[in-house]
Enzyme design. Sequence first.
Site, PDB file in Angstrom:
ATOM      1  N   HIS A   1      21.046   0.364  11.748  1.00  0.00           N
ATOM      2  CA  HIS A   1      21.255  -0.855  12.533  1.00  0.00           C
ATOM      3  C   HIS A   1      20.070  -1.809  12.437  1.00  0.00           C
ATOM      4  O   HIS A   1      20.195  -2.986  12.759  1.00  0.00           O
ATOM      5  CB  HIS A   1      21.479  -0.454  14.000  1.00  0.00           C
ATOM      6  CG  HIS A   1      22.413  -1.353  14.751  1.00  0.00           C
ATOM      7  ND1 HIS A   1      23.458  -2.048  14.163  1.00  0.00           N
ATOM      8  CD2 HIS A   1      22.476  -1.675  16.077  1.00  0.00           C
ATOM      9  CE1 HIS A   1      24.116  -2.735  15.078  1.00  0.00           C
ATOM     10  NE2 HIS A   1      23.538  -2.545  16.239  1.00  0.00           N
TER      11      HIS A   1
ATOM     12  N   TYR B   1      16.283  -6.753  22.029  1.00  0.00           N
ATOM     13  CA  TYR B   1      17.311  -5.769  21.700  1.00  0.00           C
ATOM     14  C   TYR B   1      18.521  -6.521  21.140  1.00  0.00           C
ATOM     15  O   TYR B   1      18.725  -7.695  21.400  1.00  0.00           O
ATOM     16  CB  TYR B   1      17.692  -4.880  22.885  1.00  0.00           C
ATOM     17  CG  TYR B   1      16.607  -3.871  23.223  1.00  0.00           C
ATOM     18  CD1 TYR B   1      16.455  -2.715  22.464  1.00  0.00           C
ATOM     19  CD2 TYR B   1      15.723  -4.098  24.270  1.00  0.00           C
ATOM     20  CE1 TYR B   1      15.448  -1.807  22.737  1.00  0.00           C
ATOM     21  CE2 TYR B   1      14.714  -3.199  24.565  1.00  0.00           C
ATOM     22  CZ  TYR B   1      14.577  -2.052  23.786  1.00  0.00           C
ATOM     23  OH  TYR B   1      13.578  -1.168  24.055  1.00  0.00           O
TER      24      TYR B   1
ATOM     25  N   ASP C   1      23.428  -5.692   9.614  1.00  0.00           N
ATOM     26  CA  ASP C   1      24.111  -4.575   8.972  1.00  0.00           C
ATOM     27  C   ASP C   1      25.614  -4.789   9.033  1.00  0.00           C
ATOM     28  O   ASP C   1      26.123  -5.509   9.906  1.00  0.00           O
ATOM     29  CB  ASP C   1      23.738  -3.258   9.653  1.00  0.00           C
ATOM     30  CG  ASP C   1      24.066  -3.263  11.142  1.00  0.00           C
ATOM     31  OD1 ASP C   1      23.545  -4.142  11.860  1.00  0.00           O
ATOM     32  OD2 ASP C   1      24.867  -2.422  11.603  1.00  0.00           O
TER      33      ASP C   1
END
Length: 208
Positions: free
Chosen positions: A41, A85, A112
């Site tokens: 990720h 995040y 991704d």
Amino acid sequence: MIKWITKLFSSTQKEENTDYMKKYLIVGLGNIGAEYVNTRHNIGFKVLDFLAKKEGLSFETVKLGALAEYKFKGRTFFLLKPNTYMNLSGKAVKYWMDKENIPLENILVITDDLNLSFGTIRIKPKGSDGGHNGLKNINLVLNTQQYTRFRFGISDQFKKGQQVDYVLGDWDEEEKAKLPERLEVASEIIKSFGTAGLENTMTTFNGK
């Protein structure tokens, strides 16, 4: 005298417009924290780290992320790793886009993609979030899908119900062996985006 002032003003305005178009915001999506460093990720972070190391750049902790400034062929690339995040990536993108006065067409978001086989590259000028929470938040904050995204394939080789573990898991040994070559290509894509333009970059690199 008036003509001279008008000419000077016009020249200055033209230079400002040119500078505006020569600035690029390259956003690598990922999560902060040691536990995420080598996860699939975090490929957005990994691409920017690779380019920074290759060019001898250092990231500085700034508001909403880590930033490195890369000068190449008269262009300035702001390499941004949001520290918000993944799910709140849009906040950092919007802040640095506004702060550096970077136009939407000069933004490249690296993410991704489960729908592409490992290492496959797909560059698109717009599109939906495809279920990706980082892109979903960017779309929401910017209120548009009209920005370039660079999708890096991580494949979908996981069993039913194990998607989260797979995405947040480390690369396998075969992937680790192939990553350096893929990261080299990714770093060239960033430079091409700013110097050759989106269309040429898509033609050159999509599917490679």
